[in-house]
Scaffold this motif. Sequence first.
Motif, PDB file in Angstrom:
ATOM      1  N   TYR A   1       1.896  -6.098   4.817  1.00 55.20           N
ATOM      2  CA  TYR A   1       1.385  -5.097   3.875  1.00 55.20           C
ATOM      3  C   TYR A   1      -0.048  -5.434   3.465  1.00 55.20           C
ATOM      4  O   TYR A   1      -0.885  -4.536   3.285  1.00 55.20           O
ATOM      5  CB  TYR A   1       2.291  -5.046   2.645  1.00 55.20           C
ATOM      6  CG  TYR A   1       1.917  -3.986   1.632  1.00 55.20           C
ATOM      7  CD1 TYR A   1       2.332  -2.671   1.790  1.00 55.20           C
ATOM      8  CD2 TYR A   1       1.146  -4.322   0.518  1.00 55.20           C
ATOM      9  CE1 TYR A   1       1.982  -1.699   0.855  1.00 55.20           C
ATOM     10  CE2 TYR A   1       0.797  -3.364  -0.419  1.00 55.20           C
ATOM     11  CZ  TYR A   1       1.220  -2.054  -0.245  1.00 55.20           C
ATOM     12  OH  TYR A   1       0.863  -1.097  -1.167  1.00 55.20           O
ATOM     13  N   LYS A   2      -0.324  -6.723   3.350  1.00 55.15           N
ATOM     14  CA  LYS A   2      -1.677  -7.166   2.997  1.00 55.15           C
ATOM     15  C   LYS A   2      -2.621  -7.137   4.202  1.00 55.15           C
ATOM     16  O   LYS A   2      -3.802  -6.792   4.073  1.00 55.15           O
ATOM     17  CB  LYS A   2      -1.623  -8.592   2.434  1.00 55.15           C
ATOM     18  CG  LYS A   2      -0.809  -8.742   1.159  1.00 55.15           C
ATOM     19  CD  LYS A   2      -1.481  -8.091  -0.027  1.00 55.15           C
ATOM     20  CE  LYS A   2      -0.716  -8.382  -1.317  1.00 55.15           C
ATOM     21  NZ  LYS A   2      -1.366  -7.730  -2.489  1.00 55.15           N
ATOM     22  N   LEU A   3      -2.107  -7.481   5.400  1.00 59.07           N
ATOM     23  CA  LEU A   3      -2.960  -7.640   6.579  1.00 59.07           C
ATOM     24  C   LEU A   3      -3.353  -6.329   7.243  1.00 59.07           C
ATOM     25  O   LEU A   3      -4.379  -6.264   7.920  1.00 59.07           O
ATOM     26  CB  LEU A   3      -2.255  -8.536   7.611  1.00 59.07           C
ATOM     27  CG  LEU A   3      -2.076 -10.005   7.260  1.00 59.07           C
ATOM     28  CD1 LEU A   3      -1.315 -10.722   8.369  1.00 59.07           C
ATOM     29  CD2 LEU A   3      -3.434 -10.677   7.037  1.00 59.07           C
ATOM     30  N   PHE A   4      -2.547  -5.275   7.074  1.00 56.18           N
ATOM     31  CA  PHE A   4      -2.794  -4.027   7.806  1.00 56.18           C
ATOM     32  C   PHE A   4      -2.943  -2.852   6.836  1.00 56.18           C
ATOM     33  O   PHE A   4      -2.041  -2.021   6.698  1.00 56.18           O
ATOM     34  CB  PHE A   4      -1.662  -3.757   8.796  1.00 56.18           C
ATOM     35  CG  PHE A   4      -1.650  -4.698   9.968  1.00 56.18           C
ATOM     36  CD1 PHE A   4      -2.403  -4.433  11.105  1.00 56.18           C
ATOM     37  CD2 PHE A   4      -0.892  -5.870   9.917  1.00 56.18           C
ATOM     38  CE1 PHE A   4      -2.406  -5.307  12.174  1.00 56.18           C
ATOM     39  CE2 PHE A   4      -0.881  -6.747  10.989  1.00 56.18           C
ATOM     40  CZ  PHE A   4      -1.650  -6.471  12.118  1.00 56.18           C
ATOM     41  N   PRO A   5      -4.103  -2.766   6.167  1.00 58.43           N
ATOM     42  CA  PRO A   5      -4.317  -1.645   5.234  1.00 58.43           C
ATOM     43  C   PRO A   5      -4.296  -0.290   5.941  1.00 58.43           C
ATOM     44  O   PRO A   5      -3.925   0.713   5.337  1.00 58.43           O
ATOM     45  CB  PRO A   5      -5.696  -1.950   4.641  1.00 58.43           C
ATOM     46  CG  PRO A   5      -6.361  -2.859   5.635  1.00 58.43           C
ATOM     47  CD  PRO A   5      -5.257  -3.668   6.225  1.00 58.43           C
ATOM     48  N   GLN A   6      -4.700  -0.254   7.248  1.00 56.10           N
ATOM     49  CA  GLN A   6      -4.680   1.014   7.984  1.00 56.10           C
ATOM     50  C   GLN A   6      -3.262   1.574   8.071  1.00 56.10           C
ATOM     51  O   GLN A   6      -3.063   2.790   8.017  1.00 56.10           O
ATOM     52  CB  GLN A   6      -5.248   0.838   9.394  1.00 56.10           C
ATOM     53  CG  GLN A   6      -6.656   0.272   9.449  1.00 56.10           C
ATOM     54  CD  GLN A   6      -6.666  -1.247   9.603  1.00 56.10           C
ATOM     55  OE1 GLN A   6      -5.739  -1.931   9.157  1.00 56.10           O
ATOM     56  NE2 GLN A   6      -7.722  -1.774  10.204  1.00 56.10           N
ATOM     57  N   LEU A   7      -2.285   0.669   8.198  1.00 52.92           N
ATOM     58  CA  LEU A   7      -0.900   1.100   8.311  1.00 52.92           C
ATOM     59  C   LEU A   7      -0.311   1.468   6.949  1.00 52.92           C
ATOM     60  O   LEU A   7       0.354   2.488   6.817  1.00 52.92           O
ATOM     61  CB  LEU A   7      -0.071  -0.005   8.985  1.00 52.92           C
ATOM     62  CG  LEU A   7       1.400   0.283   9.263  1.00 52.92           C
ATOM     63  CD1 LEU A   7       1.554   1.539  10.123  1.00 52.92           C
ATOM     64  CD2 LEU A   7       2.055  -0.912   9.944  1.00 52.92           C
ATOM     65  N   ARG A   8      -0.558   0.659   5.934  1.00 51.25           N
ATOM     66  CA  ARG A   8       0.053   0.935   4.634  1.00 51.25           C
ATOM     67  C   ARG A   8      -0.540   2.198   3.997  1.00 51.25           C
ATOM     68  O   ARG A   8       0.093   2.845   3.176  1.00 51.25           O
ATOM     69  CB  ARG A   8      -0.099  -0.252   3.697  1.00 51.25           C
ATOM     70  CG  ARG A   8      -1.471  -0.492   3.165  1.00 51.25           C
ATOM     71  CD  ARG A   8      -1.463  -1.492   1.991  1.00 51.25           C
ATOM     72  NE  ARG A   8      -2.768  -1.673   1.422  1.00 51.25           N
ATOM     73  CZ  ARG A   8      -3.585  -2.693   1.680  1.00 51.25           C
ATOM     74  NH1 ARG A   8      -3.190  -3.646   2.520  1.00 51.25           N
ATOM     75  NH2 ARG A   8      -4.755  -2.769   1.112  1.00 51.25           N
ATOM     76  N   GLU A   9      -1.788   2.572   4.360  1.00 47.21           N
ATOM     77  CA  GLU A   9      -2.435   3.747   3.787  1.00 47.21           C
ATOM     78  C   GLU A   9      -2.250   5.002   4.620  1.00 47.21           C
ATOM     79  O   GLU A   9      -2.763   6.060   4.272  1.00 47.21           O
ATOM     80  CB  GLU A   9      -3.926   3.468   3.593  1.00 47.21           C
ATOM     81  CG  GLU A   9      -4.203   2.358   2.569  1.00 47.21           C
ATOM     82  CD  GLU A   9      -5.650   1.888   2.603  1.00 47.21           C
ATOM     83  OE1 GLU A   9      -6.450   2.475   3.360  1.00 47.21           O
ATOM     84  OE2 GLU A   9      -5.957   0.942   1.869  1.00 47.21           O
ATOM     85  N   LEU A  10      -1.509   4.912   5.721  1.00 47.10           N
ATOM     86  CA  LEU A  10      -1.304   6.053   6.606  1.00 47.10           C
ATOM     87  C   LEU A  10      -0.484   7.116   5.885  1.00 47.10           C
ATOM     88  O   LEU A  10       0.578   6.840   5.322  1.00 47.10           O
ATOM     89  CB  LEU A  10      -0.574   5.598   7.874  1.00 47.10           C
ATOM     90  CG  LEU A  10      -0.509   6.569   9.043  1.00 47.10           C
ATOM     91  CD1 LEU A  10      -1.902   6.846   9.602  1.00 47.10           C
ATOM     92  CD2 LEU A  10       0.388   6.000  10.138  1.00 47.10           C
TER      93      LEU A  10
END
Length: 414
Positions: A402-411
Amino acid sequence: MTANSRSPDADNPSSEPESLFKNRNFLLFLLSRTGSVTGTQILAVAIGWHVYQKTGEVLYLGLIGLFMFLPVLCLFLVAGFAADRFDRRLIVGICNCANFVAMTAIGLYLMTGSDAVWPIFALLALNGAAQAFIFPALQAALPNIVPREVFAKAVATNSSVMTIGQLGGPAIGGVLIALIDEKVYFVAAVLFLIAAAAMFLVRADLRIAGKEPFGITMLLGGFRHIWKTKVVLGAISIDLAAVLFGGVMGLLPVFAVDILKVGPEALGVMRAMPAIGALVVAVTLARWGLIWRIGPSFFISLTIFGLSILVLSLSTNYWLSVTALAVYGASDMVSVYVRQTLVQIETPNDLRGRVSAVNSVSINASNQMGDFRAGTMSALMGTPAAVAVGAFVTLGVTLLWYKLFPQLRELTKF
């Protein structure tokens, strides 16, 4: 057919989900998937039961996953290349015929009463080799069978039908073990034969006329694409990490026999419960899609997944255990839906085979190597403790990603 061309069915787009069921090729695709998945689930519940009954050693349950995964690890680059160069329909059909041979041979061998288990592991390796080629070819074929406009619903519909196989397979397997014992593998063999025949009947031209020259760069094309596409990288890698440490299916015979004190029919129900939870979610997704933002939904589902594993590790009550397994499957279906849709939508047609091959390693590693990890840890520290450790690691990995992939969590949407 050129690398970027579409099947005839894909040239008639429709936003109505019902149009999927008027697509002959899609229906045959679903039949092939159902036969293959049901046969695989019958194999999973039967082989775990027979090997554990034959040896009494939990370590051998881990070895089942290892021998089914090693061929996938060794062959995935070749399988991805094949799916991007040859007719994907023929790859799936031929490999399901190989599964038919493997299932028939396992049944015949067990009927001899021999105590040796290495022939079983050798035949499981044949099954693993066939699966190494089937998965990327099937995954890459689906976008050429249905229009892009309804692809996300096609993924959910495909997942719904697959979970019917995952639901029916373990229950059928458990009942058949009680009724016909080793002959259960002949039923699985027939299902693989049906899967092969259905795929051979697909009329869409699924050959790929790629122009990229053969070489190491071409073979590693899937890795390059995944590394550049961060939402795909995040989705695939977290699934690998979470289910690798959170896998419990290979240990269900131990829970059934040693902890819950139930028989093969109840074990079949336990194997089916994740599919029941997954089916409810998959049907909902096929009808309405994901109604919340994709990124937050993805991470919430993984958190619930980890908590369900923790509950299972602590439970000594049969009905609490099957409820935890239903939640386990339901939460996993959300992450599967997001990952599969992202992988296919974000990948060009002439790369889908190689990207799907990498994805297949992730899936098989997380499931079968997860069983191996759980089996070996269970032998060292006991089954409940091994499953609990896996649950805590899964929750930790979810927070880290969740911390490492902001592109994924904000999709927000596909």
